[in-house]
Motif scaffolding. Structure first.
Motif, PDB file in Angstrom:
ATOM      1  N   VAL A 213      26.318  -3.595  24.493  1.00  0.00           N
ATOM      2  CA  VAL A 213      25.267  -3.076  25.365  1.00  0.00           C
ATOM      3  C   VAL A 213      23.915  -3.145  24.670  1.00  0.00           C
ATOM      4  N   THR A 214      22.899  -3.469  25.444  1.00  0.00           N
ATOM      5  CA  THR A 214      21.516  -3.435  24.982  1.00  0.00           C
ATOM      6  C   THR A 214      20.707  -2.597  25.955  1.00  0.00           C
ATOM      7  N   MET A 215      20.047  -1.575  25.437  1.00  0.00           N
ATOM      8  CA  MET A 215      19.112  -0.792  26.232  1.00  0.00           C
ATOM      9  C   MET A 215      17.735  -1.428  26.062  1.00  0.00           C
ATOM     10  N   THR A 216      17.198  -1.990  27.132  1.00  0.00           N
ATOM     11  CA  THR A 216      15.898  -2.656  27.060  1.00  0.00           C
ATOM     12  C   THR A 216      14.829  -1.774  27.695  1.00  0.00           C
ATOM     13  N   LEU A 217      13.848  -1.376  26.886  1.00  0.00           N
ATOM     14  CA  LEU A 217      12.716  -0.598  27.376  1.00  0.00           C
ATOM     15  C   LEU A 217      11.745  -1.579  28.019  1.00  0.00           C
ATOM     16  N   LEU A 218      11.974  -1.840  29.300  1.00  0.00           N
ATOM     17  CA  LEU A 218      11.217  -2.892  29.976  1.00  0.00           C
ATOM     18  C   LEU A 218       9.842  -2.418  30.399  1.00  0.00           C
TER      19      LEU A 218
ATOM     20  N   ALA B 118       8.547  -5.655  25.395  1.00  0.00           N
ATOM     21  CA  ALA B 118       9.875  -5.104  25.645  1.00  0.00           C
ATOM     22  C   ALA B 118      10.533  -4.755  24.314  1.00  0.00           C
ATOM     23  N   VAL B 119      11.233  -3.628  24.281  1.00  0.00           N
ATOM     24  CA  VAL B 119      11.953  -3.181  23.090  1.00  0.00           C
ATOM     25  C   VAL B 119      13.443  -3.178  23.429  1.00  0.00           C
ATOM     26  N   HIS B 120      14.252  -3.759  22.552  1.00  0.00           N
ATOM     27  CA  HIS B 120      15.687  -3.876  22.792  1.00  0.00           C
ATOM     28  C   HIS B 120      16.457  -3.017  21.786  1.00  0.00           C
ATOM     29  N   ILE B 121      17.384  -2.206  22.286  1.00  0.00           N
ATOM     30  CA  ILE B 121      18.227  -1.373  21.426  1.00  0.00           C
ATOM     31  C   ILE B 121      19.672  -1.798  21.658  1.00  0.00           C
TER      32      ILE B 121
ATOM     33  N   VAL C  58      24.725   1.322  13.662  1.00  0.00           N
ATOM     34  CA  VAL C  58      25.517   1.546  14.867  1.00  0.00           C
ATOM     35  C   VAL C  58      24.706   1.058  16.069  1.00  0.00           C
ATOM     36  N   TRP C  59      23.403   1.327  16.015  1.00  0.00           N
ATOM     37  CA  TRP C  59      22.437   0.806  16.986  1.00  0.00           C
ATOM     38  C   TRP C  59      21.317   0.123  16.224  1.00  0.00           C
ATOM     39  N   ASN C  60      20.792  -0.941  16.803  1.00  0.00           N
ATOM     40  CA  ASN C  60      19.762  -1.740  16.126  1.00  0.00           C
ATOM     41  C   ASN C  60      18.627  -2.005  17.108  1.00  0.00           C
ATOM     42  N   VAL C  61      17.459  -1.480  16.777  1.00  0.00           N
ATOM     43  CA  VAL C  61      16.282  -1.583  17.634  1.00  0.00           C
ATOM     44  C   VAL C  61      15.451  -2.776  17.182  1.00  0.00           C
TER      45      VAL C  61
END
Length: 533
Positions: free
Chosen positions: A443-448, A260-263, A303-306
């Motif tokens: 907010v976190t966008m998770t590439l599940l 999983a990748v978290h942004i 601003v965003w951290n992956v």
């Protein structure tokens, strides 16, 4: 006597006084929640065996008393230990905490619902060291099964917990026992190895439903990789979020990124390692842009951290690093961390910290270490600290139970197509609604998986401030309605949101109600949870 009193009397006679607690103090404790309001149970039942659960279900049916099972009650931000409706009997399965099997060759475990992340982590480390457990950020004392039944997710290549679950034992609402997969065949050898069995696949009925009480489940473990590398990509331009998602998608689809990748945005990091700067804002909410930029600069954040990990053989991880750098390196600052670098960083900062040097770097590193461990299946309380972001009086000790410090928290987690344009559309829709109610948008966008992502957002508030509570609930309902109308449906719901997900006339929910009526015609088990009355 009332229905509840009759049921309590019958449960006490059948189970013993030690397993039935109707005290006012206990009922009040189980009625606490981080949501704006909760419900108070009529009693708490403490089964220790599967047979206890069957007895509880049968007596509930006989007396028409609603029951509501929990595995540990740490469903923070979604309902905690509360039932959807008042005066249910809470079945606390925390006492059923046996690890029934660990297979160090095939890499799976069989557990009861009360087993915690820390408990299973330690057992796996000792008895199956060639494997990792996938864990969530809910804390070491959160249970494994509770998260599975909500279709939760973690961080490793086995992050999707439904995909790594195999074989259930379920107590039905009338007390009958169901074994899924091949489990109902005496002497079967693959109940926890082959998820489908033969015939209809019934396991799916029990996720996010009120159709049964899962008392045992098989969980697959993640093979420990030969090589592991943590990465952080800091994006310093807002529109680079869209570009990063477009660049990451091919890597995810081709298996180059297999975890999983978290942004996360800057606010997600602020909430994890800091508290809202009430003094600097003079009480203004949400966080002013100028101060937000200043905090970001001080912490050296994007601003965003992956964040994510690369796993596999040494050549595979080396090639994955090259591919990731080629795809995303031009978008921001890309940092790779392995065990050697982590140890070196720990040593250097231990020498500087006592002198007050590089304070922001020390704070960032203290946040990195637990995240590094999470991607290897090590439980931590660190993500739980974010729930205290908006408290007027921050706690002096780390938060282990949000109820102790008046934390208000409601999660929203819509699912999006894995496209940059959808991430932008979501933010354009939701951020003004959060701000209009006076709240920040962490907010976190998770590439599940390879084709979708989950946007994990939360309304954080202070339950000791009445105006905060009112605005939080209004914000939650407004945003939830807007998400569903836009086609971004939450993957799970809090108790406060159950009314949003099941509109009248929806054939899916009509069929779900038909199944509920067949298995639980009196509607005794967890009424109001997902499947509407």
């Amino acid at each position: 006597m009332t229905v509840s009193e009759n049921a309590i009397h019958a449960w006490t006679a059948a189970l013993g006084e030690g397993k039935v607690d109707a005290s006012e103090a206990s009922c009040a404790r189980y009625g606490k929640t981080t949501l704006p309001s909760g419900t108070t149970p009529c009693c708490i039942l403490h089964p220790t065996t599967q047979e206890d659960v069957q007895t509880i279900a049968r007596i509930a049916q006989e007396h028409g008393q609603p029951i509501y099972p929990i595995s540990g009650g740490k469903n923070w931000g979604y309902g905690d230990a509360c039932a959807p409706e008042e005066h249910a009997a809470i079945i606390d399965l925390g006492g059923m905490n046996r690890i029934l099997k660990i297979d160090p060759a095939l890499g799976y475990v069989v557990i009861e619902p009360g087993v915690t992340q820390q408990q299973l982590y330690e057992a796996v480390r000792a008895q199956a060291p060639d494997f990792w457990l996938d864990v969530t950020g809910a804390g070491p004392n959160a249970t494994i099964v509770g998260n599975i039944m909500e279709r939760g997710f973690g961080h490793t290549p086995y992050a999707d917990h439904v995909r790594s679950t195999c074989g259930m034992t379920v107590v039905l609402p009338d007390g009958r026992l169901l074994e899924t997969g091949f489990g109902h065949y005496p002497g079967n050898k693959t109940q926890h190895l082959y998820p489908y069995g033969v015939g209809p696949i019934l396991d799916g009925l029990f996720y996010q439903s009120n159709l049964g009480i899962v008392t045992q489940v098989g969980v697959w473990l993640c093979p420990r990789p030969e090589a592991f590398c943590f990465f952080v990509l800091k994006l310093f331009e807002e529109d680079h979020l869209d570009l990063a998602i477009e660049a990451l998608r091919p890597l995810r689809m081709k298996g180059i990124l297999n975890s999983a990748v978290h942004i996360g945005n800057d606010l997600r990091v602020f909430t994890s390692i800091d508290k809202y700067p009430w003094a600097e804002t003079a009480g203004e909410t949400p966080l002013p842009d100028a101060l937000r930029q200043k905090m970001r600069a001080e912490m050296k954040l994007g601003v965003w951290n992956v964040t994510g990990s690369l796993t596999g053989t040494h050549p595979q991880v080396g090639e994955a690093r090259r591919r990731l750098k080629r795809a995303c390196g031009h978008l921001g600052k890309l940092i790779f961390v392995d065990d050697r670098k982590l140890a070196l960083g720990s040593w250097v900062l231990s020498k500087l910290a006592p002198f007050g040097l590089l304070k922001s770097l020390v704070k960032n590193f203290q946040g990195l270490v637990p995240n590094y461990g999470l991607l290897q299946g090590v439980p931590t309380d660190m993500p739980l600290q974010s729930v205290g972001w908006r408290l007027r009086i921050p706690p002096t000790e780390p938060i282990t139970n949000p109820h102790d410090v008046h934390v208000g928290l409601i999660w929203l987690a819509p699912v999006l197509p894995l496209r940059g344009e959808d991430a932008r559309q979501l933010l354009t829709l939701v951020e003004p609604l959060f701000h209009a109610h006076g709240f920040d948008l962490p907010v976190t966008m998770t590439l599940l998986n390879e084709r979708s992502m989950v946007a994990v957002m939360n309304v954080s508030f202070d339950k000791s401030v009445a105006d905060d509570v009112d605005r939080a609930l209004a914000c939650y309902h407004t945003v939830t309605d807007a998400l569903i109308e836009a086609g971004y449906i939450p993957y799970r719901s809090s108790l406060a949101g159950m009314g949003h997900i099941a509109p009248e006339g929806d054939m899916f929910w009509e069929v779900a109600r038909d199944i509920k009526a067949s298995l639980d015609p009196a509607g005794i088990l967890a009424p109001g949870r997902y499947i509407p009355r």
